[in-house]
Motif scaffolding. Sequence first.
Motif, PDB file in Angstrom:
ATOM      1  N   GLN A 207       0.821  -1.206   0.000  1.00  0.00           N
ATOM      2  CA  GLN A 207       0.000   0.000   0.000  1.00  0.00           C
ATOM      3  C   GLN A 207       0.859   1.262   0.000  1.00  0.00           C
ATOM      4  OE1 GLN A 207      -2.332  -0.788   3.524  1.00  0.00           O
ATOM      5  NE2 GLN A 207      -4.097  -1.496   2.342  1.00  0.00           N
ATOM      6  N   LYS A 208       0.371   2.287  -0.687  1.00  0.00           N
ATOM      7  CA  LYS A 208       1.078   3.569  -0.719  1.00  0.00           C
ATOM      8  C   LYS A 208       0.925   4.275   0.619  1.00  0.00           C
ATOM      9  CE  LYS A 208      -0.951   5.350  -4.340  1.00  0.00           C
ATOM     10  NZ  LYS A 208      -1.778   4.282  -4.917  1.00  0.00           N
ATOM     11  N   ALA A 220       5.204  16.806   0.342  1.00  0.00           N
ATOM     12  CA  ALA A 220       4.708  15.430   0.409  1.00  0.00           C
ATOM     13  C   ALA A 220       5.849  14.459   0.204  1.00  0.00           C
ATOM     14  CB  ALA A 220       3.656  15.219  -0.670  1.00  0.00           C
ATOM     15  N   LEU A 221       5.919  13.451   1.038  1.00  0.00           N
ATOM     16  CA  LEU A 221       6.970  12.445   0.974  1.00  0.00           C
ATOM     17  C   LEU A 221       6.319  11.080   0.833  1.00  0.00           C
ATOM     18  CD1 LEU A 221       9.002  13.908   3.951  1.00  0.00           C
ATOM     19  CD2 LEU A 221       9.489  14.247   1.525  1.00  0.00           C
ATOM     20  N   ARG A 222       6.794  10.309  -0.133  1.00  0.00           N
ATOM     21  CA  ARG A 222       6.151   9.043  -0.444  1.00  0.00           C
ATOM     22  C   ARG A 222       6.868   7.877   0.215  1.00  0.00           C
ATOM     23  NH1 ARG A 222       4.589   8.950  -6.778  1.00  0.00           N
ATOM     24  NH2 ARG A 222       3.438   7.145  -5.997  1.00  0.00           N
ATOM     25  N   ALA A 223       6.124   6.789   0.406  1.00  0.00           N
ATOM     26  CA  ALA A 223       6.675   5.551   0.946  1.00  0.00           C
ATOM     27  C   ALA A 223       5.724   4.435   0.561  1.00  0.00           C
ATOM     28  CB  ALA A 223       6.848   5.628   2.461  1.00  0.00           C
ATOM     29  N   ALA A 224       6.098   3.204   0.905  1.00  0.00           N
ATOM     30  CA  ALA A 224       5.243   2.049   0.620  1.00  0.00           C
ATOM     31  C   ALA A 224       5.397   1.036   1.741  1.00  0.00           C
ATOM     32  CB  ALA A 224       5.613   1.414  -0.722  1.00  0.00           C
ATOM     33  N   LEU A 243       7.868   0.786   6.436  1.00  0.00           N
ATOM     34  CA  LEU A 243       7.589   1.489   5.189  1.00  0.00           C
ATOM     35  C   LEU A 243       8.900   1.725   4.445  1.00  0.00           C
ATOM     36  CD1 LEU A 243       5.269   4.158   6.808  1.00  0.00           C
ATOM     37  CD2 LEU A 243       4.521   2.121   5.618  1.00  0.00           C
ATOM     38  N   ARG A 244       8.962   1.260   3.223  1.00  0.00           N
ATOM     39  CA  ARG A 244      10.172   1.444   2.415  1.00  0.00           C
ATOM     40  C   ARG A 244      10.188   2.842   1.818  1.00  0.00           C
ATOM     41  NH1 ARG A 244       9.061  -1.985  -0.958  1.00  0.00           N
ATOM     42  NH2 ARG A 244       9.892  -3.807   0.144  1.00  0.00           N
TER      43      ARG A 244
END
Length: 401
Positions: A207-208, A220-224, A243-244
């Motif tokens: 999941q995002k 905004a900073l993304r992870a998965a 979270l990667r």
Amino acid sequence: MKLKHLIATGILTITAAGVGHYAYSHFLHAPLVTTSIASLAPVSEAVYGTGIVEPERWAKVVPLQRRRLVELCRCEGQVVKSGQILGRQDDAEERSALDQMEINRGQLERDLARAEKDRDKNDATRTEYEQRWTKLEEAKSRIVAQKVRLDSMVLRAPLDGMVLRRDGEVGEIAGPTDVLFVVGPPAPMQVVAEINEEEINRLAAGQKAFLRSEAFPGRALRAAVSQITPKGDPTRKTFRVYLRLPQDTPLRIGMSVEVNIIFREKQAAMVVPAEAVAGDAVQMVDDGRVKRVPVKVGIRGNRNIEIIGDVSRGTPVLSPARVDLADGARIRIDNSLTRAVEPAPASEPADQPDAAPATAAVAVANTGRSDPDDAVISAAMTAHIDSVVNDARRNMISNSR
């Protein structure tokens, strides 16, 4: 006759007053309401938590004995190899004991050599030889153990990597509870988040997730999601979620972040403001009157809610809902506050998921329009990050009380 005339006049007056009041309240002075326009927009819902940025592989260096530090490298940020010496503790007492053991072993070896010459003479000499041999072997074992003890006072890198942090100073006394070094490869990095046990069933690997850091306000900073720990913490009532992070993340090791993991999302949904939904219905405006329309609620955003029912795009609905108005009641619309719920461009935020005690949504993704996820990302990441996070914080605080 005169009395009857007065009574009739009074009845007519009361009737006229009632009719006038009804006409005034329902036609000339109908309730003033505000409306919003139902619209197609992206909407998403997320689970909220907090986390710490860490390397995926790292280890602490702690002394096994409580001794004074006599040597510590100045090596923060330097690359080291596994087994490389980082520091030493005072081992004078242990070395002195080792010297005594070595002297004792030498004496035992000489005694054993003398006993070996006479061991075949009789049973007594054979027994004496065996006893001396046993003592010598015991002395050797104690020497090996003492050398291991001495070696434990040498602080070594536990793996290949970088010295990420160094604590302590030469001259201080340190023991097993003191972390003197943190060593590991600086990349790849991950976020280790704590998620409420009530929300964990909504999450799955892949999941995002979107992160918010005070070090990068408005960004905004993304992870998965890469992994969810199988066993939760029964005391804190949380589960650990990994979270990667992408390689180009600006986050640094040790930073704290607020985590929002998207578990429901739609790129185009019929949405109205959250305050427009009352129970299982919205109130449409039809020819100046209220018309109650049953709907089903889908994804709950922070500002907007997905509705499923007989509501089309562009339909005006009361916002906030007026449960005090009966179906069919005449209303006046404050046109100055009527607003539409429209999706924002990819560079501008649109909507956020709900901020419940452990559920919130997140914000702005710096992505291009070509990415099919951009609409969802921009929907989840909005200019109202602060309000969403503050809502989550307030709810968590109120629940804790």
